[in-house]
Design an enzyme around this catalytic site. Structure first.
Site, PDB file in Angstrom:
ATOM      1  N   LYS A 117       0.824  -1.204   0.000  1.00 26.34           N
ATOM      2  CA  LYS A 117       0.000   0.000   0.000  1.00 26.34           C
ATOM      3  C   LYS A 117       0.861   1.257   0.000  1.00 26.34           C
ATOM      4  O   LYS A 117       0.646   2.184  -0.784  1.00 26.34           O
ATOM      5  CB  LYS A 117      -0.928   0.020   1.213  1.00 26.34           C
ATOM      6  CG  LYS A 117      -1.889   1.206   1.248  1.00 26.34           C
ATOM      7  CD  LYS A 117      -2.426   1.493   2.632  1.00 26.34           C
ATOM      8  CE  LYS A 117      -1.422   2.278   3.452  1.00 26.34           C
ATOM      9  NZ  LYS A 117      -1.966   2.768   4.736  1.00 26.34           N
ATOM     10  N   ASP A 135      -6.295   0.941   1.011  1.00 26.65           N
ATOM     11  CA  ASP A 135      -6.343   1.091   2.465  1.00 26.65           C
ATOM     12  C   ASP A 135      -7.728   0.655   2.940  1.00 26.65           C
ATOM     13  O   ASP A 135      -8.506   0.086   2.175  1.00 26.65           O
ATOM     14  CB  ASP A 135      -6.021   2.535   2.878  1.00 26.65           C
ATOM     15  CG  ASP A 135      -7.085   3.531   2.414  1.00 26.65           C
ATOM     16  OD1 ASP A 135      -8.065   3.133   1.741  1.00 26.65           O
ATOM     17  OD2 ASP A 135      -6.943   4.723   2.742  1.00 26.65           O
TER      18      ASP A 135
END
Length: 215
Positions: A117, A135
């Site tokens: 991420k 996320d």
């Protein structure tokens, strides 16, 4: 509803969707994203100005004492582990990358505290490389809008979004999903009344799956 339609609606709702982590350069964003794990952007933005005022470069951060870094970020969760990661990644930047933040996924994820991420955020925001960072907001919105299955893990969600969204829209889509999830389709008490996506929403299905998973 096609993904282009979804994104067009979200763009109309949030024309200024952007990365809300305050930063001046790739190093500051990299550190801020690492600090944001299991913490809100708002909380991170309260500690980073002081942190970067003291340690503005990878060299300064690498040479700082762990205690001094901890003191700057102790108001956020997991601050001790995050301080170690921030110092370690700074040392790696100095020793392996001439104090520059690398732009490849492989190099970014080789740094301490940098997962998929974080690497995607840095690639997208700093280097304008097409990427979708998943996320908690992006994952929730993707599943509520039926773009991913309720049981998909984050990597599967990312793969599905990349397949369903045109590549030239990946970077903006990431921010649109976050703004929608943060300010409208919130985890608790979302604004369902008047929502333009009620007809395709899978919220009840997702809630049932999560509830059964806890049992």
């Amino acid at each position: 509803m096609h993904t282009d339609e979804i994104l067009d609606i979200l763009e109309a709702m949030f024309p200024d969707a952007h990365c809300e982590l305050i930063h001046k350069n790739p190093f500051e964003l990299l550190v801020a994203v690492v600090l944001s794990a299991q913490t809100t952007d708002e909380a991170v933005n309260k500690v980073t100005p002081g942190l970067f005022a003291k340690f503005p470069t990878p060299e300064a951060m690498a040479n700082a004492s762990l205690e001094d870094i901890e003191a700057c970020i102790k108001r956020i969760g997991l601050y001790r582990n995050k301080a170690k990661s921030v110092q370690a990644l700074s040392k790696a930047l100095v020793e392996r990358f001439h104090s520059e933040v690398p732009h490849t996924h492989k190099d970014l994820t080789s740094l301490a505290g940098v997962g998929r991420k974080t690497a995607n955020v840095v690639q997208s925001v700093c280097f304008d490389i097409p990427a979708i960072a998943v996320d908690t907001h992006v994952e929730r919105i993707s599943k509520r809008l039926g773009l991913a299955k309720v049981y998909d893990n984050v990597e599967t969600v990312e793969k599905k979004l990349k397949r369903k969204i045109r590549k030239e829209r990946w970077n903006k889509a990431h921010h649109l999903f976050i703004f929608f999830g943060r300010y409208y389709c919130t985890a608790k008490n979302p604004h369902c009344e008047g929502c333009p996506f009620v007809s395709i929403c899978k919220k009840d299905k997702l809630d049932t799956y999560k509830s059964n998973k806890k049992k």
